[in-house]
Design a protein around this motif. Structure first.
Motif: not given
Length: 458
Positions: A51-71, A313-319
């Motif tokens: 659980g914590p590992m997955m959340l850490d991965g999502i937190k690390n990728i979140a800026p990229t997901a936001v960037m791609l969404m608005f891009a 964005v769903s793929l980004i969070f899954a990654a």
């Protein structure tokens, strides 16, 4: 405690299983990115900590997901407003219906746009300009996706692209000292990409012939990029070329404002004035307010691109879950150390080209951060005992970048497949051989121009 060797086996098996399942179309990338790492994490005995590992991965990728969404929102709005219509029209007139010209032009345009150092921006700009031409001429969009990605992978070596800065930082070198020796090799590799594009252009010319565009309007109505469920209209009328999901959304009078805003955005991206998510969010807000002042019109534009945003964005969070488990379990570190352990001491003087070869699979299987900050210092320290300089190891470590961008761990790869309207697995199967070939060309060219030695000085 799981042993390092066993962790390494789990790591390579996890990536191999993922690749096999998506390339054989047994699972979608979205499902595989979530299910496969959880399964192997449980198998390796990390159930309580997943659980914590997955959340850490999502937190690390979140800026990229936001960037791609608005891009996606920004460039989608620019396409709707007609910013790229003059570019596409000019390209159409220049290529004169010849597949060779448009496919060779794909490499030239993608290489030029890639100077901004951001793969996602490159994909959105080049796909917006080129995909209508590929559709109009009936060209294979997999060729476009392949050549754009390879061109971007080559230009990703620039100091502001990311990998060079990581390699220099990890070994405490100046980025210019790592990058400049590779410039002649990059020129040779660019020539290779032009040859590859020319060969594909000749193939498509034999298959399709040269398209003759008459003076009468021609309407072509394919599915929208990314299967968003809305029709796209591509029209040619006396040399004028328009691409729009909604012709009423076009804003021809604002084309110069939109062009200036886009150029300013790219300049700010290169200068790094603000984080990428903040720049795209701000640019989208300005573009939306100027082009579509009414609240209702803005809602319609956002809704028009919501399907594309959700798909990417769903793929980004899954990654993020995939990389979170891969890093959190220690599989990445184990994979790196065990790979190094199999290199015989007799090959020590050849560690520069060996580093180049290692960079192909390792930057594919693990992230750039894991490779450059975790593995590269170990390679450099080992090489120093054989007289190989840190600069040679750093430069050699960059040759795997054309293949790296094809990795399922790179978020922009999913964006490119979505924009080109191709299946992610099909893109991988089509591009993998050429990505490997391009990395090997860069390696051989680097050896030929002396960017790094084949054999350490004795």
């Amino acid at each position: 405690m799981t042993s390092s060797l066993l962790l390494s086996v789990f790591g390579f098996a996890m990536v191999a299983t993922f690749m096999t399942l998506i390339m054989t179309r047994r699972l979608s990338p979205l499902v595989a990115l979530i299910v496969i790492p959880i399964f192997f994490g449980l198998l390796a005995g990390f159930g309580a900590g997943l659980g914590p590992m997955m959340l850490d991965g999502i937190k690390n990728i979140a800026p990229t997901a936001v960037m791609l969404m608005f891009a996606i929102l920004y460039f989608g709005l620019m396409i709707d407003a007609g910013l790229f219509d003059p570019v596409v029209g000019l390209l159409l007139r220049l290529v004169r219906g010849d597949p060779v010209r448009i496919i060779v032009g794909t490499v030239v345009l993608a290489t030029f746009v890639s100077l901004d150092g951001d793969g996602s921006t490159t994909y959105m700009i080049t796909a917006a300009a080129l995909l209508p031409l590929y559709k109009r001429m009936g060209l294979n969009p997999l060729i476009m996706a392949c050549l754009i990605m390879l061109s971007s992978g080559l230009m990703n070596i620039t100091p502001w692209g990311g990998p060079t800065a990581r390699a220099a930082s990890a070994l405490q070198l100046e980025p210019a000292d790592v990058f400049l020796p590779l410039v002649p090799a990059m020129v040779i590799c660019f020539a290779w990409l032009l040859v590859l594009a020319f060969a594909y252009g000749r193939f498509e010319r034999r298959r399709l012939g040269v398209l003759v565009l008459g003076a009468d309007p021609v309407i072509y109505q394919p599915a929208l990029v990314g299967d968003a469920g809305v029709d796209e209209m591509v029209s040619v009328d006396g040399g004028a070329f328009t691409v729009s999901a909604d012709p009423e959304a076009r804003r021809p009078r604002l084309v110069w404002f939109n062009a200036a805003l886009t150029v300013a955005l790219i300049v700010l991206l290169v200068l790094g004035v603000l984080p990428l998510p903040a720049l795209f969010m701000g640019a989208f807000c300005i573009a939306a307010m100027v082009n579509y002042p009414s609240l209702e019109a803005q809602k319609v534009r956002v809704a028009a691109h919501s399907a594309n945003i959700l798909a990417v964005v769903s793929l980004i969070f899954a990654a993020g879950i995939f990389t979170g488990i891969l890093n959190g379990t220690g599989m990445v570190e184990a994979m790196s150390r065990n790979l190094l352990a199999v290199i015989p001491p007799q090959l020590g003087p050849y560690l520069a080209p060996i580093t180049g070869l290692i960079s192909l699979p390792m930057t594919f299987f693990i992230s750039n951060d894991a490779f450059y900050f975790g593995m590269l210092p170990i390679l450099a320290e080992t090489a120093s005992h054989y007289g190989v300089s840190p600069q040679a190891i750093a430069s050699a470590s960059l040759v795997g970048q054309p293949l790296h961008l094809l990795s399922p761990l790179v978020p922009s790869t999913y964006l490119l497949a979505n924009l080109a309207g191709v299946e992610f697995a099909e893109h991988q199967k089509f591009t993998a051989r050429w990505a490997i070939a391009t990395s090997l060309v860069l390696l051989v060219a680097g050896l030929a121009v002396g960017a790094f030695p084949l054999l350490a000085a004795t």
